[in-house]
Design an enzyme around this catalytic site. Structure first.
Site, PDB file in Angstrom:
ATOM      1  N   HIS A 210       0.650  -0.793  -0.311  1.00  0.00           N
ATOM      2  CA  HIS A 210       0.160  -0.291  -0.298  1.00  0.00           C
ATOM      3  C   HIS A 210       0.725   1.439  -0.281  1.00  0.00           C
ATOM      4  O   HIS A 210       2.139   0.660  -0.081  1.00  0.00           O
ATOM      5  CB  HIS A 210      -1.114   0.013   1.543  1.00  0.00           C
ATOM      6  CG  HIS A 210      -0.444  -0.004   2.535  1.00  0.00           C
ATOM      7  ND1 HIS A 210       0.728  -0.894   2.963  1.00  0.00           N
ATOM      8  CD2 HIS A 210      -0.692   1.210   3.741  1.00  0.00           C
ATOM      9  CE1 HIS A 210       1.054  -0.314   4.482  1.00  0.00           C
ATOM     10  NE2 HIS A 210       0.595   0.620   4.468  1.00  0.00           N
TER      11      HIS A 210
ATOM     12  N   HIS B  82       1.334   4.453   2.073  1.00  0.00           N
ATOM     13  CA  HIS B  82       1.914   4.405   2.988  1.00  0.00           C
ATOM     14  C   HIS B  82       3.628   5.063   3.296  1.00  0.00           C
ATOM     15  O   HIS B  82       3.549   3.904   2.641  1.00  0.00           O
ATOM     16  CB  HIS B  82       1.526   4.193   4.650  1.00  0.00           C
ATOM     17  CG  HIS B  82       0.196   4.579   5.252  1.00  0.00           C
ATOM     18  ND1 HIS B  82      -0.926   3.964   5.304  1.00  0.00           N
ATOM     19  CD2 HIS B  82      -0.301   5.479   5.214  1.00  0.00           C
ATOM     20  CE1 HIS B  82      -1.349   4.136   6.602  1.00  0.00           C
ATOM     21  NE2 HIS B  82      -1.546   5.455   5.449  1.00  0.00           N
TER      22      HIS B  82
ATOM     23  N   ASP C 208       5.763   5.693   5.022  1.00  0.00           N
ATOM     24  CA  ASP C 208       7.438   4.966   5.486  1.00  0.00           C
ATOM     25  C   ASP C 208       7.162   3.197   4.980  1.00  0.00           C
ATOM     26  O   ASP C 208       7.867   2.222   5.324  1.00  0.00           O
ATOM     27  CB  ASP C 208       6.720   3.975   6.778  1.00  0.00           C
ATOM     28  CG  ASP C 208       5.134   3.838   6.899  1.00  0.00           C
ATOM     29  OD1 ASP C 208       4.481   4.594   6.480  1.00  0.00           O
ATOM     30  OD2 ASP C 208       5.063   2.587   8.141  1.00  0.00           O
ATOM     31  N   HIS C 209       5.897   2.537   4.102  1.00  0.00           N
ATOM     32  CA  HIS C 209       6.591   1.397   3.521  1.00  0.00           C
ATOM     33  C   HIS C 209       7.102   1.341   1.457  1.00  0.00           C
ATOM     34  O   HIS C 209       7.367   0.756   1.048  1.00  0.00           O
ATOM     35  CB  HIS C 209       5.316   0.452   2.968  1.00  0.00           C
ATOM     36  CG  HIS C 209       4.315   0.229   3.821  1.00  0.00           C
ATOM     37  ND1 HIS C 209       4.398  -1.072   4.882  1.00  0.00           N
ATOM     38  CD2 HIS C 209       4.555   0.764   5.244  1.00  0.00           C
ATOM     39  CE1 HIS C 209       3.570  -1.090   5.129  1.00  0.00           C
ATOM     40  NE2 HIS C 209       3.575   0.294   6.291  1.00  0.00           N
TER      41      HIS C 209
ATOM     42  N   HIS D   4      -6.843  -1.963   5.344  1.00  0.00           N
ATOM     43  CA  HIS D   4      -5.861  -1.555   6.702  1.00  0.00           C
ATOM     44  C   HIS D   4      -7.001   0.145   7.396  1.00  0.00           C
ATOM     45  O   HIS D   4      -6.536   0.871   7.368  1.00  0.00           O
ATOM     46  CB  HIS D   4      -5.028  -1.024   5.855  1.00  0.00           C
ATOM     47  CG  HIS D   4      -3.776  -0.351   6.065  1.00  0.00           C
ATOM     48  ND1 HIS D   4      -3.480   0.038   7.505  1.00  0.00           N
ATOM     49  CD2 HIS D   4      -2.976   0.403   5.896  1.00  0.00           C
ATOM     50  CE1 HIS D   4      -2.786   0.399   8.304  1.00  0.00           C
ATOM     51  NE2 HIS D   4      -2.013   0.992   7.136  1.00  0.00           N
TER      52      HIS D   4
ATOM     53  N   ASP E 203      -0.102  -4.216   6.318  1.00  0.00           N
ATOM     54  CA  ASP E 203      -1.425  -3.222   7.217  1.00  0.00           C
ATOM     55  C   ASP E 203      -2.526  -3.955   6.689  1.00  0.00           C
ATOM     56  O   ASP E 203      -3.254  -3.004   5.913  1.00  0.00           O
ATOM     57  CB  ASP E 203      -0.776  -1.574   7.212  1.00  0.00           C
ATOM     58  CG  ASP E 203       0.528  -1.647   7.378  1.00  0.00           C
ATOM     59  OD1 ASP E 203       1.366  -2.032   6.876  1.00  0.00           O
ATOM     60  OD2 ASP E 203       0.734  -0.071   7.090  1.00  0.00           O
TER      61      ASP E 203
ATOM     62  N   HIS F 277       5.953  -5.482  11.868  1.00  0.00           N
ATOM     63  CA  HIS F 277       5.399  -3.970  11.636  1.00  0.00           C
ATOM     64  C   HIS F 277       5.143  -3.466  12.685  1.00  0.00           C
ATOM     65  O   HIS F 277       3.687  -3.688  13.096  1.00  0.00           O
ATOM     66  CB  HIS F 277       4.331  -4.103  11.006  1.00  0.00           C
ATOM     67  CG  HIS F 277       3.373  -2.868  10.384  1.00  0.00           C
ATOM     68  ND1 HIS F 277       2.896  -1.805  11.001  1.00  0.00           N
ATOM     69  CD2 HIS F 277       3.864  -1.940   8.980  1.00  0.00           C
ATOM     70  CE1 HIS F 277       2.528  -1.062  10.073  1.00  0.00           C
ATOM     71  NE2 HIS F 277       3.206  -1.083   9.704  1.00  0.00           N
TER      72      HIS F 277
END
Ligand SMILES: [Zn+2]
Ligand SMILES: [Zn+2]
Length: 299
Positions: free
Chosen positions: A64, A66, A68-69, A158, A182, A245
């Site tokens: 996905h 976000h 941080d990924h 998510h 997530d 995570h």
């Protein structure tokens, strides 16, 4: 005997820029093929620690969008290009992800256009080594298949506006691993994860006194609690369950929960084999799933 189906947690963290837990990233090695699932902060550093050329990754699979990924992507892509003439065959950077991957990658190409131009002219780096290929998908299904490796994407949940969001299942040589991505507690993880060898799941935990805060409630609503993850593990029955995570919520006044709390809450709903993931923890998938920590690797 060592297996040729291995999973290494390169980053088990969240947006917090912790030196202990880097951004979300998981390495899957199946035969002679290598995949990354997400490329969070520090993905390249962890690959370097393993002595693995960045350009040796066959495909980056995104769960996905976000940040941080994905924040490790330009580093993986462009630093991998610098290494490519010596370290691995020169080939395009291959990205597979839900709808959104094309936009992300084409804008990264624009953002780094000057660097690419300069290095082409100055260092004479091969243009095919900085090329990008992107494949998008919009539903559950097989997204990669080659030499006995099959990668299946499945939608997860998510949160109502955090879409798209997917998990992945990798099958190789009659064995399988599922990575939840997530997600909140989700039936699709049970569907695709039932009977797998290794089930890697996200988790979030907050002390009870924090749960009255709207900010904490909102974050918890995007993730899976330890009790819920335990339920997923009980229903799917993997040979080994592992956490990655790890969302440990805290505030100025309230410290984060402990690993012992995480374990205890998971044990309310699951009694089987379980590992709390750490960066560079490696799982070898054979008749059984064995676990090695990075410190053990070095000895
Ligand atoms: Zn997320
Ligand atoms: Zn995340």
């Amino acid at each position: 005997m060592s297996s040729d189906f291995k999973v290494t947690l390169l980053g088990t963290g969240v947006p917090i820029p912790s030196p202990e837990r880097f951004g979300p990233c998981t390495l899957v090695e199946a035969g002679d093929q290598k995949f990354l699932i997400d490329a969070g902060r520090g993905a390249t550093i962890r690959l370097y620690q393993l002595g693995m050329p960045l350009a040796s990754i066959d495909a980056l699979l995104l769960t996905h969008y976000h940040s941080d990924h994905t924040s490790g992507i330009p580093d993986l892509w462009l630093t991998g290009w610098l290494q490519s003439p010596v370290a691995a065959p020169v080939r395009p950077f291959r990205v597979i992800g839900p709808v959104g991957a094309k936009t992300l990658m084409s804008h990264l190409e624009q953002a780094y256009a000057l660097d690419i131009k300069i290095r082409l002219e100055d260092e004479k780096l091969p243009p095919e080594g900085v090329a990008v290929t992107v494949e998008e998908f919009a539903a559950d299904g097989v997204v990669y298949e080659k030499n006995g490796v099959q990668v299946t994407a499945f939608e997860v949940d998510h949160g109502d506006v955090i879409k798209p969001a997917y998990g992945y299942r990798i099958d190789y040589n009659g064995r399988s691993v599922v990575i939840s991505g997530d997600t909140r507690y989700n039936e699709n993880v049970v569907k695709y994860g039932t009977g797998v060898d290794l089930l890697i799941h996200e988790v979030a935990i907050a002390r009870p006194e924090l749960m009255s805060e709207a900010r904490i409630q909102r974050i918890m609503a995007h993730h899976t609690t330890a009790r819920e993850a335990g339920l997923i593990f009980s229903r799917t029955g993997p040979k080994l369950a592992a956490y990655t995570h790890l969302v440990f919520l805290a505030s100025d006044r309230t410290p984060p929960a402990s690993l012992a709390d995480l374990l205890a809450q998971t044990r309310q709903t699951y009694t089987g084999p379980l590992e709390i993931g750490e960066d560079l923890m490696c799982f070898e998938i054979a008749d059984a799933v064995s676990v090695r920590r990075y410190a053990e690797t070095k000895i």
